[in-house]
Design a protein around this motif. Structure first.
Motif: not given
Length: 198
Positions: A158, A173-174, A187-193, A195
């Motif tokens: 992605h 990734d991301y 970069k995509y931050n999985a915690e905040s949801g 970019w």
């Protein structure tokens, strides 16, 4: 449905049938519903594997090199399930270019796994023995127009490669990759949801 849409549907249907019942015998593998449109140049198709629903749109230059400057190669180009290569791309492969699933490579993109060394000034550059470095584009990657993917490049899942980028190296990734030379700008931050800019 208007005339133009009907014409495009007929053309697509014809190329699908032509791919599945004729061209597949010239490729290493052709998945279900894969479509190959007419290319400007298509060299050594038996090194190409197409996944299910993969599409090679028209007018690209796709060259797999089984032999160059007296050296034998076993080139492999893989286009994963639901992936597309859009018109006017230039792909040159002597080793391995693996394009994952659900990847879009838009128009005028260059992807190569070869380098023409220029160490010996007594030999024309286009006649030197190649150096190869495999390329891999991760699943769901989107490559925008006019980008250049250089030998040894690997992207994670992605990723977005911005238009006009010159990409070399390994990327996680991301992430969003942009520039010449390219670097990660988001970069995509999985915690905040979200970019987030780098």
């Amino acid at each position: 449905m208007d005339y133009f849409s009907r014409l495009m549907l007929i053309r697509r249907t014809y190329r699908h049938v032509f791919t599945q019942f004729y061209l597949k015998f010239f490729f290493n593998g052709v998945g279900k519903k894969a479509i190959v449109f007419k290319q400007n140049i298509l060299v050594f198709a038996k090194g190409i594997t197409l996944g299910n629903n993969a599409i090679l749109l028209p007018n690209s230059r796709i060259e797999l090199l089984p032999r160059y400057a007296g050296v034998e190669f076993e080139p492999k180009l893989v286009l994963g399930d639901n992936s597309q290569i859009h018109p006017n791309c230039h792909i040159t492969c002597a080793d391995s270019i693996v394009i994952g699933n659900d990847v879009i490579v838009t128009s005028n993109v260059t992807i190569t796994d070869i380098i023409h060394p220029h160490d010996d000034i007594n030999i024309p550059i286009n006649k030197t023995k190649l150096k190869t470095f495999p390329v891999k584009l991760g699943d769901q990657t989107y490559v925008y127009n006019n980008s250049v993917i250089l030998p040894g490049t690997e992207t994670g899942r992605h990723c977005v490669i911005a238009a006009n980028s010159v990409v070399s190296g390994k990327y996680p990734d991301y992430c969003v990759i942009a520039g010449a030379p390219a670097k990660i700008i988001k970069k995509y931050n999985a915690e905040s949801g979200l970019w987030e800019k780098v």
